[in-house]
Design an enzyme around this catalytic site. Structure first.
Site, PDB file in Angstrom:
ATOM      1  N   LYS A   1       0.830  -1.214   0.000  1.00 41.68           N
ATOM      2  CA  LYS A   1       0.000   0.000   0.000  1.00 41.68           C
ATOM      3  C   LYS A   1       0.859   1.257   0.000  1.00 41.68           C
ATOM      4  CE  LYS A   1      -2.230  -1.064   3.795  1.00 41.68           C
ATOM      5  NZ  LYS A   1      -1.758  -2.438   4.121  1.00 41.68           N
TER       6      LYS A   1
ATOM      7  N   ARG B   1     -10.087   1.252   8.690  1.00 43.41           N
ATOM      8  CA  ARG B   1      -9.724  -0.127   8.983  1.00 43.41           C
ATOM      9  C   ARG B   1     -10.819  -0.886   9.704  1.00 43.41           C
ATOM     10  NH1 ARG B   1      -3.685   0.580   8.936  1.00 43.41           N
ATOM     11  NH2 ARG B   1      -2.867  -1.362   9.711  1.00 43.41           N
TER      12      ARG B   1
ATOM     13  N   ARG C   1      10.952  -6.794   5.127  1.00 44.90           N
ATOM     14  CA  ARG C   1      10.870  -5.428   5.648  1.00 44.90           C
ATOM     15  C   ARG C   1      11.309  -5.368   7.110  1.00 44.90           C
ATOM     16  NH1 ARG C   1       5.064  -2.744   5.713  1.00 44.90           N
ATOM     17  NH2 ARG C   1       4.800  -4.152   7.469  1.00 44.90           N
TER      18      ARG C   1
ATOM     19  N   ARG D   1      10.967  -2.153  12.148  1.00 49.38           N
ATOM     20  CA  ARG D   1       9.788  -1.557  12.790  1.00 49.38           C
ATOM     21  C   ARG D   1       9.494  -2.282  14.098  1.00 49.38           C
ATOM     22  NH1 ARG D   1       4.959  -0.686   8.502  1.00 49.38           N
ATOM     23  NH2 ARG D   1       3.819  -1.607  10.223  1.00 49.38           N
TER      24      ARG D   1
ATOM     25  N   ARG E   1      -1.805  -8.400  13.537  1.00 47.67           N
ATOM     26  CA  ARG E   1      -2.237  -7.418  12.532  1.00 47.67           C
ATOM     27  C   ARG E   1      -2.969  -8.100  11.380  1.00 47.67           C
ATOM     28  NH1 ARG E   1       3.359  -5.510  12.358  1.00 47.67           N
ATOM     29  NH2 ARG E   1       3.090  -4.862  10.212  1.00 47.67           N
TER      30      ARG E   1
END
Ligand SMILES: Nc1ncnc2c1ncn2[C@@H]1O[C@H](COP(=O)(O)OP(=O)(O)OP(=O)(O)O)[C@@H](O)[C@H]1O
Ligand SMILES: [Mg+2]
Length: 195
Positions: free
Chosen positions: A21, A96, A135, A141, A152
């Site tokens: 995204k 969301r 990632r 992160r 998630r």
């Protein structure tokens, strides 16, 4: 080709974690000359700078849970009301859940600006997990731990995926294959939006 300055473009970009995204939002931002607004990025900026918003959101984010709606809705309302968003925007990571859809509907009604389209990026779970783990290594992160990633994805399936049907019923959904070359995906989106 750039369509900058043509007509206002207000888009949502939706899809599961790791589907790309943020990457596609950035390309669309350049293409249409409108800001890409990522609620996740806004939260991460606030975490890094230890703002009151960041402090409030930290626990939820690290656990991989949604930040409470009132906080999230107010940052979006604030952001899309800013000057550089008057000619359009791309929202990445919002709405969301069903109550955020209601909140966004109300904001758009207040602003008198309709939504143009909802881009839904799709990829299989194994592709998503592979991208997220890459990632996690590259960016580190704080919420890219296995537990938070699992939560998630689970939250996405339970609360966010059903929203696609809502926008589909409104005739606003553009589903796009999110696999393959980044530029090819972007081209698919732009072509889909032109139809
Ligand atoms: N609309 C939202 N409502 C509630 N919480 C949100 C919202 N957007 C972001 N957050 C919080 O910020 C965190 C990070 O969001 P972000 O969209 O960057 O990551 P993500 O869900 O892993 O998706 P992606 O892989 O596409 O970056 C979420 O897990 C959640 O805690
Ligand atoms: Mg993202």
């Amino acid at each position: 080709m750039t369509t900058k300055g043509m007509h206002p473009m207000r888009l949502l970009i939706m899809g599961p974690q790791g589907v790309g995204k943020g990457t596609q939002a950035a390309l669309l931002s350049r293409h249409f000359g409108i800001p890409a607004i990522s609620t996740g990025d806004i939260f991460r900026f606030n975490l890094k700078n230890h703002t009151p918003l960041g402090v409030q959101a930290q626990g939820y984010i690290d656990r991989g849970e949604l930040v409470p709606d009132d906080l999230t809705n107010s940052i979006v309302k604030d952001r899309i009301g800013q000057d550089d968003a008057a000619q359009g925007w791309i929202l990445d990571g919002y709405p969301r859940n069903a109550s955020q859809v209601d909140a966004l509907d109300a904001m758009l009604k207040d602003l008198g600006t309709p939504l143009d389209a909802v881009v839904a990026l799709q990829a299989d779970r194994d592709v998503l997990l592979h991208r997220i783990s890459r990632r996690a290594q590259e960016e580190g992160r704080s919420d890219d731990t296995p537990e938070a990633i699992f939560r998630r994805l689970e939250t996405y399936e339970r609360e966010t995926a059903p929203l696609l049907a809502v926008y589909s019923k409104r005739g606003q959904l553009l589903s796009v294959d999110g696999t393959g070359d980044v530029d090819a995906i972007s081209q698919r989106i732009v072509e889909g939006l032109a139809h």
